[in-house]
Design an enzyme around this catalytic site. Structure first.
Site, mmCIF file in Angstrom:
data_model
loop_
_atom_site.group_PDB
_atom_site.id
_atom_site.type_symbol
_atom_site.label_atom_id
_atom_site.label_comp_id
_atom_site.label_asym_id
_atom_site.label_seq_id
_atom_site.Cartn_x
_atom_site.Cartn_y
_atom_site.Cartn_z
ATOM 1 N N HIS A 1 1.187 15.559 2.124
ATOM 2 C CA HIS A 1 0.728 14.263 2.626
ATOM 3 C C HIS A 1 1.434 13.890 3.935
ATOM 4 C CE1 HIS A 1 -1.340 10.501 2.387
ATOM 5 N NE2 HIS A 1 -0.246 9.782 2.321
ATOM 6 N N SER B 1 -3.160 8.120 5.452
ATOM 7 C CA SER B 1 -2.921 7.596 4.102
ATOM 8 C C SER B 1 -3.751 6.333 3.851
ATOM 9 C CB SER B 1 -1.418 7.343 3.949
ATOM 10 O OG SER B 1 -1.095 7.083 2.624
ATOM 11 N N ASP C 1 -2.622 18.133 -0.408
ATOM 12 C CA ASP C 1 -2.291 16.704 -0.394
ATOM 13 C C ASP C 1 -2.827 15.990 -1.640
ATOM 14 O OD1 ASP C 1 -1.792 14.088 0.154
ATOM 15 O OD2 ASP C 1 -2.826 14.038 2.103
#
Lengths: 594, 628
Positions: B315, B137, B199
């Site tokens: 994600h 991330s 994602d």
């Protein structure tokens, strides 16, 4: 290799193969080697070792450069890349050679005019391979014995890098190395794995694989974790190689390769895959064999059980029975020659369909085989294109020859005429020099990238053309270099500036004629003169005499022209400035008019 | 005719290779550690001679200032000097300056300026052979910036350490100029962005932030809390965002990505662009791509097959993708549902698209996907073919150079004693002169083409380091640049544009200067020269002569004493420099020709100096002028 019985195609009878397999199993109980004489054939069978230290001496892969005094051919000639061999196996072989009566026994077989077969099962295979190369270097290369030996291995680990395949193919020895591999045998793949990753399990696995032992690993997780490590690393090596075969250009490939070290070991020679139930697949493209090393191990989800894994390991010990069946009864042999056209679908009905299904190859695997075939084809096409330059080269060389002759008529020699660069003809010669340089540089570039067939550097016609080109053109390159005083910008020609096109062609000749390194450096005569004459005589006294001696040899051999001694040449003028005592004793004094 | 390209699709082969190495597993493991145990920080782990540095995905991006919400200049403010490669380097032409996300840059700088970071990096640089920066991330963006910083350091120092950056679900980082610069520095292979099929985060910055800022906060809150906690799904997203809102976000982002994909390379300024390589992972396998446009297309195609929920959940699913990926390639897949042809090209594409989760049963998406990977492959293949062809082209232009060398020898020996430079500068219409001029143009074209191809990534990645081209470009520069300078002053362009070195020097010569500077230097023998060099070793020597002569003219008419001193100082510096070159015999004989510009300069300067020295120092110049 176009079909038909195995023996006829690979040049060794089925009987000999079976016998070799038998004696190589028998050899496991002997300390050094085991000799078996049968009819006109002498078998040298070598035992394996089941101790980890005999497999890997250093982490992660334990490779060293081969001893060039023992194996002078195991290198690429121009690039001078020396082959890498597994140190542990190499040391074992060296000990055998120096501490046993092996070489005496080989001499005896030679004097009896026997066909010699070196053979070994498992880690006996590496010894057989190295003994065979040793034989080729020692006897065949020097024409001491005209019957080439055979090397038959059964489930042997990989022990040399890609240079082995390159060099053996160039010398035309590759086809005498025949490796039998059971489709699932794990042993040939072991050296693709870094020792660090299997350190824990290797000793136990080796004990389990020792035909003399009763070591039982049933129910243990060792085998499957060992198998996983080996498969994973086989995938690494094969997918890296496949990315290259398929022309992948993503820079990530090289970045990853620079961080994660890959095994250097690659297959060479002919590989005979036994796919079970008496069937056999034969191929000799080393890139394709490498892909099979991984893809044959791939299993389907239903095979993921310990019974199956155990069975895979047992295959290492089943060569005798498997070959007995396939050689005597079945003779169901497929020769994978035309890799470019292997069928992609499992449902195909073409020639290779059954064999590929027996090997258990997915479409991905088949694409990799095609890519390997395509690369080989590409190399041949490159060679064709290079060959088409031959006439252009010869024409340009003739032009330079004419230039040389016209200079000699004027009693100056083409080296010095060219260096002065006064006339249009000098300029024209320079343009021809540059044209030729362009053609040869392209050839060298392709050799550097291994884009030509492995045999290219051993081709007589090119070695001869290269020598002709070098003798005529290198003096002009040297003249140009010293005319522009590039030595003062960059350093001496020999150290800093000698073009690869001359280094390569010299090495080709020296290798082909089995000369010492530097023996055929007649074309750099002028560069040596230019460097020597810059220095005071006392400093270079010995070098001057040495050069004169060598020049005399070259002149007598006809490798160097007598034009170097013409009155107005750089050499003669400098030579006349040397001290009287030197000139008096000089071996070339007779050539120089005073 | 199009050059032949490989018929074998290999984007999946590369992915299989990557999957077989320990890199993904090791880096992801450390990302997990950093997410859970090193929040707002990073974790370091050594494996053998490799160091892994993972930035936690749990980070706070300060977006209070406007400048932190979008692109900000990379070389501005607190970042000045951190990424040395980007300093001074303007983006070419009318392109945007190098920009990255302001908030992420600020976050990185907060790390960069801590002692902890500096200390750990120093340790790694001293002790390790390779370093793998990684992060999940937002941590991925920090990893990218760290890798970029270290790559810049390596380029300007002699440090040798391999750098790889592996991000998982990282947001995009920079604009097109930034992406282009990474390409030109040949660093694409140092960045591997692992992206899940649906994602949202890697696609987030395709959309303008405005309408959903609040919701994004909620989403990041959800993601970060899930990363930080050991038990997954301990936090319910439903309590934060309704299904309608999720659907709206998904629809909006999808529309934006689609818009980007449709517009191709023509984007508005201020857009984010992918850089480096991407590894797309799905349930079926993975593929690696390094072509910017192909990556955008693939980002769209995969998202188009997702859903509002999948794009949020993906994600957090990297554990799943990374954990399975090696196994996927060890197993023999029976792909009965993939349409196969017997053509290597078609079958390879079908396999790669299958691994990307795109089935031939969806003809529209399949068609787009096929175009996308074929285009990426062709560009890559051309690179190798062009590199090989370049060697042939080089040998074809070499005779042009030989003709110029011949011309130089002719000029240097000519009776007018003008020398090479001045002969060409003052040439009258002649066949010889125009032939040389033509060669000049052709050689310039050749080398411009080389540079263009290198910059557009059409040549081998280490092309500019190959000894052959470094040497060839250097001798080209030394031989030809004097003629370019002569032409510049002959046609009096300097009167319009200013002096050559500052205003007229072709980019290619600056590039070659850099190649020559960066080349590997062996144990050069420092022997003094016995004769003058074949070619003047400073290719701009004549431009300096012209400038110095210009200064001499200016001195004569200069009224301001301060400026006069500056000019005199400049002339004297050049004089000393030239004398040094000549003493060391680093100039070619043409410099010393009786009627050369340099000889003229010396005479002129001698005269002017004599006049100046007639006067006592510091005497008001204005009065001096009156006396003359």
């Amino acid at each position: 290799m176009m079909g038909g019985r195995l023996g006829e195609n690979i040049g060794v009878g089925e009987e000999t193969i079976e016998k070799a397999c038998k004696v190589s199993m028998k050899a496991h109980s002997k300390p050094n080697y085991y000799i078996h004489d049968k009819n006109r054939v002498t078998f040298f069978a070598f035992p394996g070792s089941w101790s980890v230290n005999d497999w890997c001496s250093r982490k992660p892969f334990g490779e060293i450069k081969v001893d060039v005094s023992l194996f002078p051919s195991i290198k690429s000639i121009g690039n001078e890349e020396i082959g890498l061999v597994n140190q542990a196996f190499f040391t074992r072989f060296q000990h055998l050679l120096t501490r046993s009566s092996l070489s005496a026994e080989v001499e005896k077989a030679i004097s009896d005019k026997k066909q010699i077969v070196f053979t070994g099962h498992s880690s006996g295979g590496p010894t057989a391979i190295l003994a065979t190369i040793w034989f080729f270097e020692k006897y065949t290369r020097h024409n001491y014995y005209n019957t080439p030996p055979f090397c038959l291995t059964f489930g042997s680990p990989l022990i040399g890098n890609h240079i082995f395949s390159h060099a053996l193919r160039r010398e035309n020895w590759a086809r005498y190395f025949i490796h039998f591999i059971m489709k699932h045998d794990i042993v040939p793949r072991i050296t693709l794995t870094p020792f660090t990753q299997i350190e824990q399990e290797l000793q136990q696995v080796l004990e389990f694989l020792d035909p003399k032992s009763t070591h039982n690993l049933h129910g243990s997780s060792i085998l499957s974790s060992f198998l996983f490590s080996v498969m994973r690393n086989a995938l690494s090596v094969s997918s890296y190689a496949a990315s290259y075969l398929k022309g992948n250009t993503n820079l990530l490939l090289e970045t990853v390769a620079s961080i994660v070290e890959l095994s250097p070991y690659r297959p060479f020679g002919i590989f005979v895959f036994c796919t079970g139930r008496g069937k056999i697949v034969v191929l000799d493209n080393p890139d394709a064999v490498l892909q099979l090393m991984f893809f044959c191990l791939q299993f389907s989800p239903e095979e993921e059980n310990s019974e199956f894994v155990h069975g895979m390991f047992r295959e290492h010990l089943s060569y005798e029975s498997e070959l007995h069946e396939s050689l005597n009864y079945m003779q169901d042999v497929t020769y994978l020659v035309n890799l470019v056209d292997v069928p992609l679908s499992a449902h195909s009905t073409s020639t290779y369909a059954a064999a590929l299904n027996d090997l258990g190859l997915s479409t991905t695997a088949r694409l990799c085989l095609r890519a390997a075939g395509e690369l080989e084809k590409q190399k041949l096409e490159n060679q064709k294109r290079i060959d088409s330059n031959k006439e252009t080269i010869k024409e340009a060389i003739t032009k330079i020859q004419e230039y040389k002759t016209s200079c000699e008529i004027r009693r100056i020699g083409y080296y010095d005429t060219f260096k002065i660069q006064k006339d249009q003809s000098d300029f024209n010669a320079n343009i021809k020099r540059l044209e030729l340089a362009g053609i040869w540089d392209e050839i060298v570039e392709m050799i550097k990238r291994y884009e030509l067939p492995d045999g290219f550097e051993g081709r007589k016609e090119w070695i001869e053309l290269g020598t002709l080109f070098r003798r005529l053109l290198e003096p002009l390159d040297i003249a140009n270099y010293y005319r522009h005083l590039k030595n003062e910008d960059t350093g001496p020609y020999m150290v800093k500036a000698r073009p690869k096109r001359y280094k390569f062609t010299q090495k080709w000749r020296e290798h082909a004629e089995k000369m010492e390194v530097g023996f055929s450096s007649e074309t750099t005569f002028w560069a040596e003169v230019e460097e020597l004459r810059l220095k005071p005589y006392v400093q270079v006294k010995d070098k001057v005499s040495r050069l004169e001696e060598r020049a005399l040899t070259w002149i007598n051999e006809g490798w160097l022209g007598k034009d170097v001694f013409l009155g107005e040449s750089t050499f003669s003028k400098w030579w006349k400035t040397l001290p009287f005592e030197h000139r008096l004793g000089s071996c070339v004094a007779g050539f120089i008019s005073t | 005719m199009e050059p032949e390209t490989s018929q074998f699709e290999s984007s999946e082969t590369l992915a299989a290779y990557l999957a077989s190495t320990p890199l993904l597993e090791e880096s992801w493991r450390l990302c997990g550690v950093a997410n859970a145990a090193a929040q707002q920080s990073f974790a370091v782990n050594r494996v053998g001679t490799a160091a892994y540095v993972a930035f936690s995905g749990v980070q706070v991006v300060d977006c209070s200032e406007e400048s932190c919400r979008g692109l900000a200049e990379l070389e501005g403010g607190a970042a000045k000097g951190v990424f040395s490669v980007f300093s001074g380097g303007r983006a070419e032409g009318d392109q945007e300056p190098f920009m990255v996300h302001g908030g992420l840059l600020r976050l990185f700088l907060n790390f960069y300026y801590t002692q902890n970071f500096q200390h750990k990096m120093l340790e790694i640089m001293n002790e390790c052979k390779s370093v793998i920066f990684t992060g999940h991330s937002l941590g991925g963006a920090l990893a990218s910036l760290s890798a970029l910083w270290l790559l810049s350091v390596i380029q300007t120092t002699s440090l040798s350490i391999e750098v790889l950056c592996i991000t998982y679900g990282s947001p995009m980082l920079g604009n097109k100029s930034f992406s282009q610069a990474i390409l030109q520095e040949r660093w694409c292979g140092n960045f591997c962005h692992v992206v899940g099929p649906h994602d949202l985060v890697p696609r987030l910055l395709f959309a303008p932030p405005s309408p959903f800022v609040e919701h994004f906060h909620a989403l990041f809150h959800f993601w970060q809390s899930s990363m930080a906690s050991s038990s997954p799904n301990s936090i319910q997203l439903d309590s934060l965002l309704s299904d309608e809102v999720k659907a709206e976000i998904f629809g909006n982002i999808l529309a934006c990505v689609e818009d980007r994909f449709r517009r191709g390379e023509n984007q508005e300024r201020g857009s984010f662009w992918p850089f480096g390589s991407y590894m797309f992972c799905t349930e079926n396998g993975a593929i690696c791509l390094d072509n910017r446009m192909a990556i955008v297309k693939m980002l769209y195609l995969m998202l188009a097959k997702g859903s509002a929920n999948a794009c949020v959940e993906d994600h957090l699913k990297y554990e799943n993708y990374v954990g399975r990926i090696c196994w996927q390639y060890l197993q023999r897949k029976s792909l009965t549902n993939v349409c196969f042809s017997e053509s290597s090209n078609e079958a390879g594409i079908a396999l790669a698209l299958h691994s990307s989760g795109i089935s031939f049963q969806e003809p529209v998406l399949y068609g787009v996907g096929k175009d996308c990977i074929v285009m990426a492959r062709q560009l890559g293949c051309r690179r190798n073919i062009y590199t090989a062809k370049m060697a042939v082209s080089l040998s074809k232009v070499t005779p042009l150079r030989a003709q110029i060398e011949w011309y130089k020898a002719f000029c240097d020996n000519s009776d007018d004693q003008l020398g090479y430079y001045d002969s060409f500068k003052r040439r009258t219409a002649s066949r010889k002169g125009s032939k040389v001029y033509m060669n000049l143009t052709r050689l310039g074209k050749f080398w411009d083409e080389v540079i263009h191809m290198l910059e557009t990534n059409q040549l081998a990645h280490d092309f500019h380091k190959l000894v052959k081209y470094v040497n060839a470009s250097q001798s080209y520069k030394l031989l030809v640049e004097p003629l370019e300078i002569a032409e510049y002053y002959r046609t009096e362009i300097h009167k319009k544009k200013g002096h050559y070195i500052e205003n007229g020097r072709e980019k290619r010569f600056r590039v070659f200067d850099k190649w020559w500077r960066d080349r590997k230097i062996g144990d050069e023998e420092g022997n003094p020269r016995s004769k003058f060099a074949g070619l003047t070793q400073d290719s701009c020597f004549w431009a300096r002569v012209e400038e110095a002569r210009d200064c001499v003219y200016c001195v004569v008419s200069e009224v301001d004493q301060g400026r006069e001193l500056v000019l005199v100082d400049k002339i004297e510096k050049f004089e000393a420099y030239a004398r040094g070159l000549i003493e060391r015999k680093e100039v070619s004989v043409d410099v010393l020709a009786k009627n050369s510009s340099y000889s003229l300069f010396r005479e002129e300067w001698k005269e002017v100096k004599a006049r100046l020295q007639l006067l006592p120092p510091r005497f008001p110049v204005a009065m001096v002028r009156e006396k003359f």
